[in-house]
Write an enzyme that holds these catalytic residues in place. Structure first.
Site, PDB file in Angstrom:
ATOM      1  N   HIS A 185       0.873  -1.179   0.000  1.00 49.86           N
ATOM      2  CA  HIS A 185       0.000   0.000   0.000  1.00 49.86           C
ATOM      3  C   HIS A 185       0.905   1.222   0.000  1.00 49.86           C
ATOM      4  O   HIS A 185       2.148   1.095  -0.023  1.00 49.86           O
ATOM      5  CB  HIS A 185      -0.959  -0.027   1.187  1.00 49.86           C
ATOM      6  CG  HIS A 185      -0.273  -0.166   2.504  1.00 49.86           C
ATOM      7  ND1 HIS A 185       0.504   0.820   3.051  1.00 49.86           N
ATOM      8  CD2 HIS A 185      -0.209  -1.215   3.374  1.00 49.86           C
ATOM      9  CE1 HIS A 185       0.985   0.414   4.201  1.00 49.86           C
ATOM     10  NE2 HIS A 185       0.583  -0.818   4.420  1.00 49.86           N
ATOM     11  N   GLU A 186       0.279   2.381   0.050  1.00 45.44           N
ATOM     12  CA  GLU A 186       1.040   3.625  -0.071  1.00 45.44           C
ATOM     13  C   GLU A 186       2.125   3.758   0.995  1.00 45.44           C
ATOM     14  O   GLU A 186       3.166   4.363   0.759  1.00 45.44           O
ATOM     15  CB  GLU A 186       0.066   4.795   0.035  1.00 45.44           C
ATOM     16  CG  GLU A 186       0.367   5.905  -0.936  1.00 45.44           C
ATOM     17  CD  GLU A 186      -0.710   6.968  -0.829  1.00 45.44           C
ATOM     18  OE1 GLU A 186      -1.885   6.624  -1.060  1.00 45.44           O
ATOM     19  OE2 GLU A 186      -0.361   8.111  -0.479  1.00 45.44           O
ATOM     20  N   HIS A 221       4.065   1.385   2.198  1.00 42.70           N
ATOM     21  CA  HIS A 221       5.260   0.694   1.699  1.00 42.70           C
ATOM     22  C   HIS A 221       5.927   1.504   0.579  1.00 42.70           C
ATOM     23  O   HIS A 221       7.152   1.570   0.498  1.00 42.70           O
ATOM     24  CB  HIS A 221       4.891  -0.671   1.108  1.00 42.70           C
ATOM     25  CG  HIS A 221       4.303  -1.616   2.084  1.00 42.70           C
ATOM     26  ND1 HIS A 221       3.005  -2.064   2.002  1.00 42.70           N
ATOM     27  CD2 HIS A 221       4.842  -2.250   3.165  1.00 42.70           C
ATOM     28  CE1 HIS A 221       2.764  -2.917   2.974  1.00 42.70           C
ATOM     29  NE2 HIS A 221       3.856  -3.042   3.706  1.00 42.70           N
ATOM     30  N   VAL A 263       1.837   6.835   7.130  1.00 42.28           N
ATOM     31  CA  VAL A 263       1.103   7.350   5.962  1.00 42.28           C
ATOM     32  C   VAL A 263      -0.378   7.101   6.225  1.00 42.28           C
ATOM     33  O   VAL A 263      -0.773   6.012   6.650  1.00 42.28           O
ATOM     34  CB  VAL A 263       1.554   6.634   4.670  1.00 42.28           C
ATOM     35  CG1 VAL A 263       0.780   7.171   3.466  1.00 42.28           C
ATOM     36  CG2 VAL A 263       3.048   6.826   4.469  1.00 42.28           C
ATOM     37  N   ARG A 272      -4.132  -4.573   6.305  1.00 39.52           N
ATOM     38  CA  ARG A 272      -5.314  -5.188   6.930  1.00 39.52           C
ATOM     39  C   ARG A 272      -6.578  -4.344   6.751  1.00 39.52           C
ATOM     40  O   ARG A 272      -7.665  -4.816   7.048  1.00 39.52           O
ATOM     41  CB  ARG A 272      -5.055  -5.450   8.419  1.00 39.52           C
ATOM     42  CG  ARG A 272      -4.018  -6.543   8.627  1.00 39.52           C
ATOM     43  CD  ARG A 272      -3.949  -7.026  10.053  1.00 39.52           C
ATOM     44  NE  ARG A 272      -3.200  -8.265  10.150  1.00 39.52           N
ATOM     45  CZ  ARG A 272      -1.965  -8.369  10.617  1.00 39.52           C
ATOM     46  NH1 ARG A 272      -1.323  -7.311  11.013  1.00 39.52           N
ATOM     47  NH2 ARG A 272      -1.367  -9.557  10.673  1.00 39.52           N
TER      48      ARG A 272
END
Ligand code: PAF
Length: 287
Positions: free
Chosen positions: A34-35, A37, A176, A187
């Site tokens: 997701h953003e 990472h 973030v 999750r």
């Protein structure tokens, strides 16, 4: 971008790049990017010659009743996302490749792993340290990137790096968030529409508790305020809501330099965590 599945291939790449004097950045993940990472990887891209992202759902950090089997996985999608932020190599080993032996040697996390998430997930941080130590040994990165969202994990890995003299510098990237304040997490996909609409109450509760703590210095009062907000706005149950000194995770005193305000909430089948780190005067974190 290359996806590597074996330790042999990984070692060859590391050897070649180290010989050329390249600076290597490692972004350890369990995938389903997701953003959050991608922010880690973007920072790694800016600070290194070679960026390696590991994608490995590490079984040793999941308890027997946890979601190891159902943890979301999608290597194809992750590969595209990682390429879009300039990752050079993905290291995506199988469980057999990472753990071919059951040699019985473990690194055991200390006091820091006995509270917060560690209290309800015994052995979790030992598993994290096991895989992170292996990744550090295999990749020998100059920099390794972790998210502040997992503040306890960061504190424990910092302690391992210090106590075992591991030659890597940890780079900690702020949480973030979605526009409504919910911390991004793999999750979050588990949340129903109702749960998703309630989840921003977690961040609102932390912000109000932080303000209360800075004004009054009263740990109990600040915690009670946050508990009240979460209970009033979510059909969830609080696992923990705590204020501690960071990164040692001991009681806050007048000597404390950084304060961790951390929460974990069960909502439906999902457990969400979030935190704020700040000085006693409310200045932002230096982690
Ligand atoms: O934070 C995570 O995703 C994992 O705990 C990590 C650091 C990749 C180790 O498996």
């Amino acid at each position: 971008m290359n996806v590597i599945h074996t330790i042999d291939a990984l070692r060859r790449i590391i050897f070649e790049n180290k010989q050329k004097g390249k600076r290597i950045g490692l972004v350890p993940t369990m995938g389903f990017l997701h953003e959050g990472h991608l922010t880690l990887a973007t920072q790694a891209r800016a600070e290194n010659d070679v960026v390696i992202m590991s994608i490995f759902v590490n079984p040793t950090q999941f308890g027997p009743n946890e979601d190891f089997e159902s943890y979301p996985r999608n290597l194809e999608r992750d590969t595209m996302l990682a390429a879009s932020v300039g990752v050079d190599f993905i290291f995506a080993p199988t469980v057999e490749e990472m753990y071919p032996h059951d040699g019985g040697i473990f690194i055991r996390a200390g006091h820091q792993a006995t509270l917060l998430c560690g209290a309800s997930r015994p052995g979790h941080f030992d598993g994290v340290l096991q895989v992170v130590a292996k990744l550090f040994n295999l990749i020998q990165p100059n920099y390794a990137y972790f998210g502040q969202k997992d503040a306890q994990q960061v504190a424990i890995i910092q302690t391992m790096v210090r106590d075992y003299n591991i030659p890597v510098e940890l780079r900690i990237v702020p949480v973030v968030r979605e526009n409504d304040g919910l911390a991004k997490s793999s999750r979050n996909v588990y949340l129903t529409a109702t749960e998703r609409s309630q989840a921003p109450a977690i961040q609102q509760a932390l912000q109000l508790a932080k303000r209360e703590f800075i004004e009054s210095g009263n740990v109990d009062k600040s915690i009670q305020l946050a508990v009240k907000i979460i209970e009033a706005n979510m059909d969830g149950s609080i696992d923990y809501l705590t204020i501690l000194s960071y990164p040692d995770l001991t009681e806050v005193t007048s000597e404390t330099e950084q304060v961790l305000l951390a929460v974990a909430v069960y909502i439906g089948k999902t457990r969400l965590i979030d935190n704020l780190i700040f000085s006693l005067k409310g200045e932002p974190a230096h982690v």
